[in-house]
Structure formats: structure tokens, C-alpha cells
Design a protein around this motif. Structure first.
Motif, mmCIF file in Angstrom:
data_model
loop_
_atom_site.group_PDB
_atom_site.id
_atom_site.type_symbol
_atom_site.label_atom_id
_atom_site.label_comp_id
_atom_site.label_asym_id
_atom_site.label_seq_id
_atom_site.Cartn_x
_atom_site.Cartn_y
_atom_site.Cartn_z
ATOM 1 N N GLU A 206 6.990 3.842 3.024
ATOM 2 C CA GLU A 206 7.096 2.781 2.546
ATOM 3 C C GLU A 206 6.265 2.147 1.233
ATOM 4 O O GLU A 206 5.627 0.950 1.373
ATOM 5 C CB GLU A 206 6.840 1.601 3.734
ATOM 6 C CG GLU A 206 8.049 1.897 4.714
ATOM 7 C CD GLU A 206 9.291 0.949 4.382
ATOM 8 O OE1 GLU A 206 9.106 0.421 3.067
ATOM 9 O OE2 GLU A 206 10.352 1.140 4.849
ATOM 10 N N ALA A 207 5.708 3.106 0.416
ATOM 11 C CA ALA A 207 4.872 2.823 -0.350
ATOM 12 C C ALA A 207 5.248 1.710 -1.600
ATOM 13 O O ALA A 207 4.323 0.930 -1.687
ATOM 14 C CB ALA A 207 4.445 4.002 -1.352
ATOM 15 N N MET A 208 6.489 1.616 -1.656
ATOM 16 C CA MET A 208 6.827 0.410 -2.581
ATOM 17 C C MET A 208 6.818 -0.811 -1.803
ATOM 18 O O MET A 208 6.616 -1.931 -2.423
ATOM 19 C CB MET A 208 8.342 0.537 -2.949
ATOM 20 C CG MET A 208 8.579 1.639 -3.833
ATOM 21 S SD MET A 208 7.550 1.494 -5.351
ATOM 22 C CE MET A 208 8.137 0.226 -6.031
ATOM 23 N N PHE A 209 6.949 -0.913 -0.389
ATOM 24 C CA PHE A 209 6.869 -2.082 0.459
ATOM 25 C C PHE A 209 5.358 -2.692 0.269
ATOM 26 O O PHE A 209 5.059 -3.791 0.259
ATOM 27 C CB PHE A 209 7.369 -1.808 1.889
ATOM 28 C CG PHE A 209 6.896 -2.919 2.779
ATOM 29 C CD1 PHE A 209 7.515 -4.179 2.794
ATOM 30 C CD2 PHE A 209 5.921 -2.714 3.755
ATOM 31 C CE1 PHE A 209 7.061 -5.164 3.493
ATOM 32 C CE2 PHE A 209 5.647 -3.397 4.860
ATOM 33 C CZ PHE A 209 5.998 -5.000 4.510
ATOM 34 N N TYR A 210 4.443 -1.481 0.406
ATOM 35 C CA TYR A 210 3.020 -2.107 0.282
ATOM 36 C C TYR A 210 2.621 -2.688 -0.818
ATOM 37 O O TYR A 210 1.988 -3.640 -1.271
ATOM 38 C CB TYR A 210 1.945 -0.814 0.586
ATOM 39 C CG TYR A 210 2.523 0.077 1.593
ATOM 40 C CD1 TYR A 210 2.843 -0.562 3.019
ATOM 41 C CD2 TYR A 210 2.290 1.295 1.716
ATOM 42 C CE1 TYR A 210 3.258 0.563 4.009
ATOM 43 C CE2 TYR A 210 2.791 2.255 2.603
ATOM 44 C CZ TYR A 210 3.279 1.546 3.795
ATOM 45 O OH TYR A 210 3.564 2.611 4.678
#
Length: 316
Positions: A206-210
Motif C-alpha cells: 500500500e505504498a501508493m496509499f501512504y
């Protein structure tokens, strides 16, 4: 041997203000108890706790036996304390036992958790919340299911916080839908716990969410911490933008206390730590660090200035 333990209990219960080398008798006795590692004391304390009528002395003995269990790696003490939860009637004693369980060894999988699970339903706030904290010391998968069921029916906002704290320790992907709902909860500490738990479960996935959260200004510190832990170079632009925002104006030193987490970093420090992974290869990262050292050095908090001195200033 029993005479020594009785004396230690008495000293722990000493409520006088008389100091010995700047410390009270009780404080010194507690520190002494923390060092005990004689396994032979454990059965003596079992008997003492089961027969002693004074609850303060039982409480002190419980503290001693918890330290012994840790220092001797004796998990059967946990079974004894669980059994005591079934027999103790005093709310303070029940809370104290659960606090001992929280600070003791990890609860083995073969231990029956029913006393703790039942106590999460208690009408007494201290019993209920100390039970939730104690359950953080087990890897039993049933605890996650129990926590999720509690979350569905709990309206007390303080209980929601303690349940979120439990899920932060035991939560798996099964908890993600509930945790995502908590991101909209009205309490900041609950939202922060939920975000951190999601990040620790999903990690790099979920790196893009962060990154999106950081760009949108949603849970900025938590997003920066998740990026620091789990993101790659795709988050450089978002982190740079956040650093620029942070250093657009002076901040008071009091902010350090607000922004600091257990690792001792502000979100600016986390951001700089993240960017430093790429400073050798990315010209824009080098440019950001030059701007910080040349144009914004006076805007840094003392701890941040020390980080810059250690990591960015040659021969410092």
C-alpha cells in the motif's frame, strides 16, 4: 526463604516517605524484586497469594512473581494468574493481575484465555481496559476475532482506543475492513493507530496509499512513518513536498514533544531519513538537502539540526 519474601512484600507495601539514598523503601524493594531469578520462590509465592488476606500484600506478591516468571522464563505463572482472575473479587486486584499479565511473558497458546476475554465485557472500566491490554501478550488467533466482535458493538470511545491498540498488536488482513473504517473515527489517536496497523499489515503493498495520504494532508505524520518504513523512490516527490511545507515557517521547540514517537523522530526527520537513501543517485534529493542546509538551517528544531549535522554536513 519465606522470611525473605515476606520482608520484601512488606517493604514493597511501605508507604512512608522516608528516603534512603534519595529513594523510598518501596521504590528500592520494587527494583530489588525486578532482579530476582530464584525459581524456588515461585511455589512459595503461589501459597502466599492464595492464603494472604491483605490485598495490598497479595498485589505486591503478584508483582514479584511476575518478575520471577520473566527472569526464569516460567510460563506456568501465567496459568496461576489466570486462575486468580476467577477467584479474586476486588476490582483493583483484578486490574493489578491483568497489568501483571501485560508486563509478563507472552501468554502461551495452551493457556485458556476465557478469564481475560470475559473481563473485556466487565462494567468496570479499569478491568475492561486492562484485560484488553493483557490480551496483547498472546498470539492466539481467537483474540483478533474477539477484538473485531467487540469493535462492532462498542460505543465507548475510550474502549475503541484500547481495542485499536489490541488490533495494532494482533491484527491481520482479516482486520483491514474494520481498521479502514477507523481511519474516519473522530479521535486522532484511534485514527493514528488504525493507520499504523494497516501499514504494518500491508507493508509495501500500500505504498501508493501512504503517498496519497501524505499529499492530501491526511494523517501526515503516520503517512510519513509508513513511507519511511515501506515506500520506494516513487514517494520522493511527496516527501519533498511535505518537507518543503514543514520548513515554510518556523516551528516552536514544543512541537518536538507533539511530533515525536517512540523512535524519537519528527516527521521531518523521518522524511530526511527516507530521502537520504537516494541522495547519491537523485539530483533532486541533493537539491532538497542543499536547500535545507543553506536556506532553512535556522528553521530546524534542535533534534533535527543534530540529524543534519550528523548526516549532511561533511566532517561534522
Amino acid at each position: 526463604m519465606i522470611d525473605y519474601l515476606t520482608n520484601l512484600v512488606t517493604r514493597i507495601c511501605d508507604r512512608s516517605e522516608q528516603l534512603n539514598n534519595g529513594q523510598t523503601t518501596s521504590w528500592q524493594a520494587l527494583r530489588e524484586a525486578e532482579q530476582l531469578a530464584n525459581h524456588a520462590y515461585i511455589p512459595l509465592l503461589y501459597q502466599y497469594i492464595e492464603t494472604e488476606p491483605d490485598k495490598d500484600k497479595r498485589r505486591a506478591a503478584g508483582f514479584i512473581i511476575t518478575q520471577l516468571s520473566r527472569n526464569t522464563n516460567e510460563p506456568e505463572v501465567i496459568r496461576f494468574l489466570m486462575d486468580r482472575l476467577k477467584t479474586e473479587q476486588d476490582a483493583d486486584m483484578i486490574t493489578g493481575i491483568q497489568q501483571d499479565l501485560e508486563r509478563g511473558l507472552t501468554i502461551p497458546g495452551y493457556i485458556n484465555l476465557e478469564p481475560l476475554l470475559n473481563n473485556t465485557l466487565s462494567l468496570n472500566n479499569n478491568i475492561r481496559r486492562s484485560a484488553l491490554l493483557a490480551l496483547r501478550g498472546t498470539h492466539n488467533p481467537a483474540v483478533e476475532d474477539w477484538a473485531l466482535s467487540l469493535l462492532k458493538r462498542t460505543v465507548n470511545e475510550y474502549d475503541v482506543y484500547y481495542i485499536a491498540l489490541l488490533l495494532h498488536k494482533v491484527g491481520t488482513r482479516k482486520s483491514l475492513p474494520s481498521l479502514k473504517r477507523l481511519l474516519e473515527y473522530h479521535r486522532q489517536d484511534v485514527k493514528s493507530l488504525a493507520f499504523a496497523t494497516i501499514a504494518d499489515i500491508e507493508k509495501e503493498k500500500e505504498a501508493m496509499f501512504y503517498t496519497r495520504c501524505l499529499l492530501r494532508g491526511h494523517l501526515k505524520f503516520e503517512a510519513m512513518e509508513a513511507i519511511y518504513k515501506y515506500a520506494d523512490e516513487n514517494a520522493i516527490q511527496a516527501v519533498t513536498a511535505r518537507i518543503t511545507e514543514l520548513l515554510s515557517k518556523r516551528r516552536s521547540s514544543a512541537r518536538m514533544t507533539i511530533e515525536t514517537v517512540k523512535n524519537g523522530f519528527t516527521d521531518l526527520m523521518l522524511g530526511m531519513e527516507f530521502l537520504s537513501r537516494f541522495k547519491a543517485a537523485k539530483a533532486d534529493v541533493k537539491k532538497t538537502f542543499s536547500w535545507i542546509t543553506e536556506k532553512r538551517a535556522d528553521y530546524l528544531l534542535p533534534e533535527e539540526r543534530e540529524w543534519v549535522q550528523r548526516n549532511l554536513i561533511p566532517n561534522s
